[in-house]
Scaffold this motif. Structure first.
Motif, PDB file in Angstrom:
ATOM      1  N   ASN A  82       0.813  -1.223   0.000  1.00  0.00           N
ATOM      2  CA  ASN A  82       0.000   0.000   0.000  1.00  0.00           C
ATOM      3  C   ASN A  82       0.845   1.271   0.000  1.00  0.00           C
ATOM      4  OD1 ASN A  82      -2.145  -1.818   0.160  1.00  0.00           O
ATOM      5  ND2 ASN A  82      -2.181  -1.714   2.376  1.00  0.00           N
ATOM      6  N   ILE A  83       1.755   1.341  -0.942  1.00  0.00           N
ATOM      7  CA  ILE A  83       2.608   2.521  -1.090  1.00  0.00           C
ATOM      8  C   ILE A  83       1.852   3.502  -1.984  1.00  0.00           C
ATOM      9  CG2 ILE A  83       4.862   3.368  -1.833  1.00  0.00           C
ATOM     10  CD1 ILE A  83       4.625  -0.265  -1.704  1.00  0.00           C
ATOM     11  N   VAL A  84       1.519   4.652  -1.434  1.00  0.00           N
ATOM     12  CA  VAL A  84       0.734   5.632  -2.185  1.00  0.00           C
ATOM     13  C   VAL A  84       1.278   7.030  -1.934  1.00  0.00           C
ATOM     14  CG1 VAL A  84      -1.587   6.468  -2.720  1.00  0.00           C
ATOM     15  CG2 VAL A  84      -1.322   4.265  -1.579  1.00  0.00           C
ATOM     16  N   VAL A  85       1.396   7.790  -3.002  1.00  0.00           N
ATOM     17  CA  VAL A  85       1.706   9.216  -2.910  1.00  0.00           C
ATOM     18  C   VAL A  85       0.529   9.945  -3.545  1.00  0.00           C
ATOM     19  CG1 VAL A  85       3.232  11.058  -3.713  1.00  0.00           C
ATOM     20  CG2 VAL A  85       4.197   8.882  -2.946  1.00  0.00           C
ATOM     21  N   SER A  86       0.087  10.989  -2.901  1.00  0.00           N
ATOM     22  CA  SER A  86      -1.030  11.784  -3.420  1.00  0.00           C
ATOM     23  C   SER A  86      -0.755  12.193  -4.860  1.00  0.00           C
ATOM     24  CB  SER A  86      -1.213  13.031  -2.549  1.00  0.00           C
ATOM     25  OG  SER A  86      -2.118  13.915  -3.159  1.00  0.00           O
ATOM     26  N   ASN A  87      -1.794  12.123  -5.674  1.00  0.00           N
ATOM     27  CA  ASN A  87      -1.657  12.519  -7.084  1.00  0.00           C
ATOM     28  C   ASN A  87      -1.101  13.930  -7.225  1.00  0.00           C
ATOM     29  OD1 ASN A  87      -2.589  10.091  -8.109  1.00  0.00           O
ATOM     30  ND2 ASN A  87      -4.719  10.765  -8.146  1.00  0.00           N
ATOM     31  N   THR A  88      -1.364  14.789  -6.258  1.00  0.00           N
ATOM     32  CA  THR A  88      -0.883  16.174  -6.327  1.00  0.00           C
ATOM     33  C   THR A  88       0.601  16.293  -5.994  1.00  0.00           C
ATOM     34  OG1 THR A  88      -1.476  16.609  -4.024  1.00  0.00           O
ATOM     35  CG2 THR A  88      -3.159  17.073  -5.687  1.00  0.00           C
ATOM     36  N   CYS A  89       1.205  15.201  -5.508  1.00  0.00           N
ATOM     37  CA  CYS A  89       2.614  15.263  -5.082  1.00  0.00           C
ATOM     38  C   CYS A  89       3.509  14.280  -5.825  1.00  0.00           C
ATOM     39  CB  CYS A  89       2.708  15.002  -3.583  1.00  0.00           C
ATOM     40  SG  CYS A  89       1.879  16.247  -2.594  1.00  0.00           S
ATOM     41  N   LEU A  90       3.000  13.674  -6.889  1.00  0.00           N
ATOM     42  CA  LEU A  90       3.830  12.733  -7.644  1.00  0.00           C
ATOM     43  C   LEU A  90       5.064  13.443  -8.183  1.00  0.00           C
ATOM     44  CD1 LEU A  90       1.074  10.768  -9.608  1.00  0.00           C
ATOM     45  CD2 LEU A  90       2.361  10.016  -7.599  1.00  0.00           C
ATOM     46  N   ARG A  91       6.174  12.746  -8.190  1.00  0.00           N
ATOM     47  CA  ARG A  91       7.458  13.247  -8.693  1.00  0.00           C
ATOM     48  C   ARG A  91       7.973  14.458  -7.920  1.00  0.00           C
ATOM     49  NH1 ARG A  91       4.586  11.091 -12.554  1.00  0.00           N
ATOM     50  NH2 ARG A  91       5.491   9.551 -13.932  1.00  0.00           N
ATOM     51  N   SER A  92       7.594  14.533  -6.650  1.00  0.00           N
ATOM     52  CA  SER A  92       8.048  15.655  -5.821  1.00  0.00           C
ATOM     53  C   SER A  92       9.071  15.217  -4.779  1.00  0.00           C
ATOM     54  CB  SER A  92       6.859  16.290  -5.106  1.00  0.00           C
ATOM     55  OG  SER A  92       6.324  15.378  -4.152  1.00  0.00           O
ATOM     56  N   GLY A  93       9.385  13.911  -4.719  1.00  0.00           N
ATOM     57  CA  GLY A  93      10.327  13.404  -3.737  1.00  0.00           C
ATOM     58  C   GLY A  93       9.680  12.702  -2.555  1.00  0.00           C
ATOM     59  N   VAL A  94       8.359  12.759  -2.467  1.00  0.00           N
ATOM     60  CA  VAL A  94       7.660  12.124  -1.339  1.00  0.00           C
ATOM     61  C   VAL A  94       7.891  10.614  -1.334  1.00  0.00           C
ATOM     62  CG1 VAL A  94       5.383  11.629  -0.342  1.00  0.00           C
ATOM     63  CG2 VAL A  94       5.907  13.922  -1.188  1.00  0.00           C
ATOM     64  N   GLY A  95       7.744   9.981  -2.485  1.00  0.00           N
ATOM     65  CA  GLY A  95       7.963   8.535  -2.573  1.00  0.00           C
ATOM     66  C   GLY A  95       9.379   8.153  -2.178  1.00  0.00           C
ATOM     67  N   SER A  96      10.343   8.943  -2.597  1.00  0.00           N
ATOM     68  CA  SER A  96      11.746   8.662  -2.239  1.00  0.00           C
ATOM     69  C   SER A  96      11.969   8.809  -0.738  1.00  0.00           C
ATOM     70  CB  SER A  96      12.679   9.588  -3.013  1.00  0.00           C
ATOM     71  OG  SER A  96      12.622   9.283  -4.396  1.00  0.00           O
ATOM     72  N   LEU A  97      11.311   9.800  -0.117  1.00  0.00           N
ATOM     73  CA  LEU A  97      11.408   9.935   1.342  1.00  0.00           C
ATOM     74  C   LEU A  97      10.829   8.703   2.037  1.00  0.00           C
ATOM     75  CD1 LEU A  97      10.427  13.674   1.974  1.00  0.00           C
ATOM     76  CD2 LEU A  97      12.655  12.607   2.392  1.00  0.00           C
ATOM     77  N   LEU A  98       9.686   8.220   1.555  1.00  0.00           N
ATOM     78  CA  LEU A  98       9.089   7.007   2.129  1.00  0.00           C
ATOM     79  C   LEU A  98      10.032   5.813   1.958  1.00  0.00           C
ATOM     80  CD1 LEU A  98       5.376   7.388   0.979  1.00  0.00           C
ATOM     81  CD2 LEU A  98       6.137   7.092   3.349  1.00  0.00           C
ATOM     82  N   MET A  99      10.603   5.663   0.765  1.00  0.00           N
ATOM     83  CA  MET A  99      11.503   4.530   0.510  1.00  0.00           C
ATOM     84  C   MET A  99      12.737   4.599   1.403  1.00  0.00           C
ATOM     85  SD  MET A  99       9.793   2.764  -1.557  1.00  0.00           S
ATOM     86  CE  MET A  99      11.011   1.520  -1.807  1.00  0.00           C
ATOM     87  N   SER A 100      13.257   5.785   1.623  1.00  0.00           N
ATOM     88  CA  SER A 100      14.413   5.957   2.492  1.00  0.00           C
ATOM     89  C   SER A 100      14.080   5.508   3.923  1.00  0.00           C
ATOM     90  CB  SER A 100      14.865   7.415   2.474  1.00  0.00           C
ATOM     91  OG  SER A 100      15.926   7.613   3.372  1.00  0.00           O
ATOM     92  N   LYS A 101      12.913   5.902   4.416  1.00  0.00           N
ATOM     93  CA  LYS A 101      12.505   5.508   5.766  1.00  0.00           C
ATOM     94  C   LYS A 101      12.282   4.000   5.843  1.00  0.00           C
ATOM     95  CE  LYS A 101      11.156   6.089  10.018  1.00  0.00           C
ATOM     96  NZ  LYS A 101      12.121   6.401  11.078  1.00  0.00           N
ATOM     97  N   VAL A 102      11.701   3.415   4.802  1.00  0.00           N
ATOM     98  CA  VAL A 102      11.522   1.962   4.761  1.00  0.00           C
ATOM     99  C   VAL A 102      12.871   1.270   4.870  1.00  0.00           C
ATOM    100  CG1 VAL A 102      10.922   0.046   3.209  1.00  0.00           C
ATOM    101  CG2 VAL A 102       9.306   1.928   3.547  1.00  0.00           C
ATOM    102  N   GLU A 103      13.828   1.705   4.060  1.00  0.00           N
ATOM    103  CA  GLU A 103      15.151   1.067   4.082  1.00  0.00           C
ATOM    104  C   GLU A 103      15.839   1.237   5.434  1.00  0.00           C
ATOM    105  OE1 GLU A 103      17.880   1.400   0.869  1.00  0.00           O
ATOM    106  OE2 GLU A 103      16.297   1.143  -0.630  1.00  0.00           O
ATOM    107  N   LYS A 104      15.768   2.429   6.016  1.00  0.00           N
ATOM    108  CA  LYS A 104      16.386   2.654   7.325  1.00  0.00           C
ATOM    109  C   LYS A 104      15.755   1.752   8.385  1.00  0.00           C
ATOM    110  CE  LYS A 104      17.866   7.355   6.411  1.00  0.00           C
ATOM    111  NZ  LYS A 104      17.576   8.776   6.553  1.00  0.00           N
ATOM    112  N   THR A 105      14.440   1.585   8.328  1.00  0.00           N
ATOM    113  CA  THR A 105      13.746   0.712   9.275  1.00  0.00           C
ATOM    114  C   THR A 105      14.181  -0.732   9.078  1.00  0.00           C
ATOM    115  OG1 THR A 105      11.852   2.221   9.289  1.00  0.00           O
ATOM    116  CG2 THR A 105      11.469  -0.011  10.116  1.00  0.00           C
ATOM    117  N   CYS A 106      14.316  -1.154   7.831  1.00  0.00           N
ATOM    118  CA  CYS A 106      14.737  -2.527   7.535  1.00  0.00           C
ATOM    119  C   CYS A 106      16.183  -2.770   7.958  1.00  0.00           C
ATOM    120  CB  CYS A 106      14.532  -2.840   6.063  1.00  0.00           C
ATOM    121  SG  CYS A 106      12.769  -2.959   5.637  1.00  0.00           S
ATOM    122  N   ILE A 107      17.030  -1.793   7.789  1.00  0.00           N
ATOM    123  CA  ILE A 107      18.419  -1.914   8.249  1.00  0.00           C
ATOM    124  C   ILE A 107      18.441  -2.047   9.771  1.00  0.00           C
ATOM    125  CG2 ILE A 107      20.597  -0.640   8.522  1.00  0.00           C
ATOM    126  CD1 ILE A 107      20.064   0.448   5.631  1.00  0.00           C
ATOM    127  N   ALA A 108      17.658  -1.219  10.462  1.00  0.00           N
ATOM    128  CA  ALA A 108      17.612  -1.273  11.925  1.00  0.00           C
ATOM    129  C   ALA A 108      17.122  -2.636  12.425  1.00  0.00           C
ATOM    130  CB  ALA A 108      16.712  -0.162  12.462  1.00  0.00           C
TER     131      ALA A 108
END
Length: 169
Positions: A82-108
């Protein structure tokens, strides 16, 4: 990138906004995020509802589950859904911020891998995941929905069923 966007864990009061994001993802009138389920996730050591927030507006979300794996001792793996970024924010970096947090959590949590599935027709999402290091060349995913549970194919020979093996790694 949005100037005031950050990632945090979900709170029960986010239920309505997350429901609206999920409705962007799927056309299904039964989508309904419950505050008590978010509360349960918050108290779970293995489930994370991540929220991308810009100012006071929720603009993205991802659900991350850490799963124990007996194959590699104590090393778990993760499933992202359920990875979703608002249609109004696509290609703004929001998805990359989410992916970064996912990876940091998985590393931890010392996860061996992150699994995700996406709808076949979401080609933009496929490119996004590939850009973030996910491969569609290593594994193939299958899904069976609840409406299909119990629709098992019985083997013609019961003895052959005992000898059948399936691997999921």
């Amino acid at each position: 990138m949005l100037s005031h966007c950050h990632i945090r864990e979900g709170k029960p009061e986010d239920a309505e906004a997350v429901t609206l994001l999920y409705c962007q993802l799927v056309e299904d009138d039964s989508v309904r995020v419950l505050p008590e389920v978010i509360s349960d996730l918050k108290s779970s050591p293995s489930g994370f509802l991540l929220i991308a927030e810009n100012g006071d507006q929720i603009v993205g979300t991802a659900l991350l589950s850490i799963c124990q794996d007996v194959m590699y001792g104590h090393q778990p793996f993760a499933v992202m859904e359920n990875i979703v970024v608002s249609n109004t924010c696509l290609r703004s970096g929001v998805g990359s911020l989410l992916m970064s947090k996912v990876e940091k959590t998985c590393i931890a949590h010392e996860c061996s891998k992150i699994l995700l599935s996406t709808s076949r027709g979401r080609l933009g999402a496929h490119q996004f995941f590939q850009k973030h290091g996910f491969s569609d060349q290593v594994k193939i995913g299958f899904v069976k929905y609840r409406s299909q549970f119990g629709n098992l194919v019985e083997p013609a020979n019961k003895e052959s069923a005992k000898n059948d093996t399936a691997t999921s790694s």
